[in-house]
Motif scaffolding. Structure first.
Motif, PDB file in Angstrom:
ATOM      1  N   UNK A   1     -10.345  19.776 -10.681  1.00  0.00           N
ATOM      2  CA  UNK A   1     -10.594  19.780 -12.111  1.00  0.00           C
ATOM      3  C   UNK A   1     -12.024  19.404 -12.417  1.00  0.00           C
ATOM      4  N   UNK A   2     -12.284  19.120 -13.689  1.00  0.00           N
ATOM      5  CA  UNK A   2     -13.653  18.810 -14.117  1.00  0.00           C
ATOM      6  C   UNK A   2     -14.081  17.425 -13.654  1.00  0.00           C
ATOM      7  N   UNK A   3     -13.173  16.459 -13.740  1.00  0.00           N
ATOM      8  CA  UNK A   3     -13.463  15.097 -13.269  1.00  0.00           C
ATOM      9  C   UNK A   3     -12.259  14.559 -12.496  1.00  0.00           C
ATOM     10  N   UNK A   4     -11.923  15.157 -11.368  1.00  0.00           N
ATOM     11  CA  UNK A   4     -10.713  14.762 -10.642  1.00  0.00           C
ATOM     12  C   UNK A   4     -10.890  13.463  -9.877  1.00  0.00           C
ATOM     13  N   UNK A   5      -9.775  12.835  -9.574  1.00  0.00           N
ATOM     14  CA  UNK A   5      -9.809  11.623  -8.759  1.00  0.00           C
ATOM     15  C   UNK A   5      -8.600  11.612  -7.832  1.00  0.00           C
ATOM     16  N   UNK A   6      -8.752  10.930  -6.693  1.00  0.00           N
ATOM     17  CA  UNK A   6      -7.679  10.830  -5.706  1.00  0.00           C
ATOM     18  C   UNK A   6      -7.619   9.404  -5.154  1.00  0.00           C
ATOM     19  N   UNK A   7      -6.477   9.069  -4.619  1.00  0.00           N
ATOM     20  CA  UNK A   7      -6.351   7.848  -3.825  1.00  0.00           C
ATOM     21  C   UNK A   7      -5.253   8.093  -2.804  1.00  0.00           C
ATOM     22  N   UNK A   8      -5.282   7.312  -1.728  1.00  0.00           N
ATOM     23  CA  UNK A   8      -4.284   7.515  -0.692  1.00  0.00           C
ATOM     24  C   UNK A   8      -3.999   6.262   0.092  1.00  0.00           C
TER      25      UNK A   8
ATOM     26  N   UNK B   1      -2.277  11.719  -5.441  1.00  0.00           N
ATOM     27  CA  UNK B   1      -2.133  10.534  -4.601  1.00  0.00           C
ATOM     28  C   UNK B   1      -1.488  10.891  -3.264  1.00  0.00           C
ATOM     29  N   UNK B   2      -2.046  10.350  -2.188  1.00  0.00           N
ATOM     30  CA  UNK B   2      -1.453  10.472  -0.867  1.00  0.00           C
ATOM     31  C   UNK B   2      -0.524   9.299  -0.634  1.00  0.00           C
ATOM     32  N   UNK B   3       0.768   9.571  -0.586  1.00  0.00           N
ATOM     33  CA  UNK B   3       1.774   8.508  -0.655  1.00  0.00           C
ATOM     34  C   UNK B   3       2.026   7.769   0.648  1.00  0.00           C
ATOM     35  N   UNK B   4       1.438   8.213   1.759  1.00  0.00           N
ATOM     36  CA  UNK B   4       1.669   7.520   3.021  1.00  0.00           C
ATOM     37  C   UNK B   4       0.821   8.094   4.133  1.00  0.00           C
TER      38      UNK B   4
ATOM     39  N   UNK C   1      -8.494   2.691   1.515  1.00  0.00           N
ATOM     40  CA  UNK C   1      -7.155   3.086   1.055  1.00  0.00           C
ATOM     41  C   UNK C   1      -6.796   2.439  -0.273  1.00  0.00           C
ATOM     42  N   UNK C   2      -5.884   3.061  -0.986  1.00  0.00           N
ATOM     43  CA  UNK C   2      -5.262   2.491  -2.183  1.00  0.00           C
ATOM     44  C   UNK C   2      -6.223   2.288  -3.352  1.00  0.00           C
ATOM     45  N   UNK C   3      -7.325   2.996  -3.362  1.00  0.00           N
ATOM     46  CA  UNK C   3      -8.310   2.881  -4.446  1.00  0.00           C
ATOM     47  C   UNK C   3      -8.645   4.284  -4.951  1.00  0.00           C
ATOM     48  N   UNK C   4      -8.742   4.415  -6.254  1.00  0.00           N
ATOM     49  CA  UNK C   4      -9.105   5.695  -6.845  1.00  0.00           C
ATOM     50  C   UNK C   4     -10.553   6.049  -6.524  1.00  0.00           C
ATOM     51  N   UNK C   5     -10.774   7.300  -6.108  1.00  0.00           N
ATOM     52  CA  UNK C   5     -12.122   7.803  -5.835  1.00  0.00           C
ATOM     53  C   UNK C   5     -12.377   9.063  -6.649  1.00  0.00           C
ATOM     54  N   UNK C   6     -13.651   9.255  -6.995  1.00  0.00           N
ATOM     55  CA  UNK C   6     -14.113  10.484  -7.626  1.00  0.00           C
ATOM     56  C   UNK C   6     -15.427  10.876  -6.956  1.00  0.00           C
ATOM     57  N   UNK C   7     -15.987  11.998  -7.337  1.00  0.00           N
ATOM     58  CA  UNK C   7     -17.282  12.418  -6.801  1.00  0.00           C
ATOM     59  C   UNK C   7     -18.360  12.163  -7.844  1.00  0.00           C
ATOM     60  N   UNK C   8     -19.427  11.491  -7.426  1.00  0.00           N
ATOM     61  CA  UNK C   8     -20.516  11.222  -8.356  1.00  0.00           C
ATOM     62  C   UNK C   8     -21.392  12.464  -8.534  1.00  0.00           C
ATOM     63  N   UNK C   9     -22.463  12.328  -9.280  1.00  0.00           N
ATOM     64  CA  UNK C   9     -23.328  13.474  -9.572  1.00  0.00           C
ATOM     65  C   UNK C   9     -23.936  14.078  -8.316  1.00  0.00           C
ATOM     66  N   UNK C  10     -24.058  13.277  -7.272  1.00  0.00           N
ATOM     67  CA  UNK C  10     -24.594  13.775  -6.009  1.00  0.00           C
ATOM     68  C   UNK C  10     -23.536  14.372  -5.100  1.00  0.00           C
ATOM     69  N   UNK C  11     -22.292  14.419  -5.576  1.00  0.00           N
ATOM     70  CA  UNK C  11     -21.210  14.982  -4.786  1.00  0.00           C
ATOM     71  C   UNK C  11     -20.697  14.057  -3.699  1.00  0.00           C
ATOM     72  N   UNK C  12     -20.982  12.756  -3.829  1.00  0.00           N
ATOM     73  CA  UNK C  12     -20.555  11.775  -2.834  1.00  0.00           C
ATOM     74  C   UNK C  12     -19.392  10.949  -3.382  1.00  0.00           C
TER      75      UNK C  12
END
Length: 203
Positions: free
Chosen positions: A138-145, A126-129, A175-186
């Motif tokens: 990782x295999x199925x990573x996710x981020x939000x910021x 998470x990006x805190x600010x 902002x403030x929402x979890x994102x991952x990469x789909x099968x197309x890398x988007x």
């Protein structure tokens, strides 16, 4: 060799007993190189610069070319050299991209980080600010910021990298929402578990 260097907001750095004023495009020379003692210092991993010039303090970061006599102490990726060319300045997104490129080039080296406005972790970060960097790997990573944070994903499986992407929250993704990469890398966002409203990227 290509490396990275942090600077104060006025492009100065401590050199010996005083400060030296750097200029983008110049080549600086010293007579000897010994890590933490003499020479011109930079780091092969851009994230190692943040221990000396943290995020969120108006510090600046550049891609540099380390030349001449090189010395390393093995503490981190720090390098001391006798010649250094300041190639170009990096914005936050470019700094995040450079960190991910280092991880791609050296997948077995220590890569996790946790510091001021910095989180580089396995599977979730998470990006805190504003001005933060968050990278999940990782295999199925996710981020939000938070708005203004740089976020990146490195998707890998069985020792192979499958996709990588970096963006700025509030510009490239919401902002403030979890994102991952789909099968197309988007980018694809999760519709649940956000900790703020789902305002449009541009308001």
């Amino acid at each position: 060799m290509i490396a990275y260097k942090g600077f104060n907001s006025d492009m100065t750095c401590t050199l010996g007993r005083g400060k030296y004023q750097y200029t983008i495009g110049e080549t600086v020379c010293e007579t000897s190189s010994k890590c933490a003692r003499t020479g011109l210092h930079c780091a092969e991993n851009p994230l190692d610069c943040l221990g000396y010039y943290p995020l969120g303090e108006n510090n600046r970061y550049c891609l540099v070319e380390a030349m001449g006599s090189l010395d390393e102490d093995g503490v981190d990726s720090k390098i001391s050299c006798t010649q250094m060319r300041i190639v170009r300045e990096l914005n936050l997104k470019q700094l995040c991209s450079a960190a991910m490129a280092y991880m791609l080039q050296h997948p077995e080296r220590d890569w996790t980080r946790n510091g001021h406005l910095l989180e580089v972790k396995y599977m979730e970060a998470e990006g805190s600010g504003k001005g933060a960097i968050a990278i999940a790997r990782g295999e199925n990573p996710r981020v939000r910021g938070k708005r203004g944070a740089a976020v990146g994903i490195l998707k890998e499986k069985d020792g192979f990298f499958l996709a990588a992407k970096v963006g700025i929250a509030g510009e490239d993704i919401q902002p403030d929402i979890w994102y991952f990469l789909n099968e197309g890398g988007m980018w694809e966002h999760e519709k649940k578990n956000s900790y703020a409203d789902t305002a449009a990227v541009t308001e």
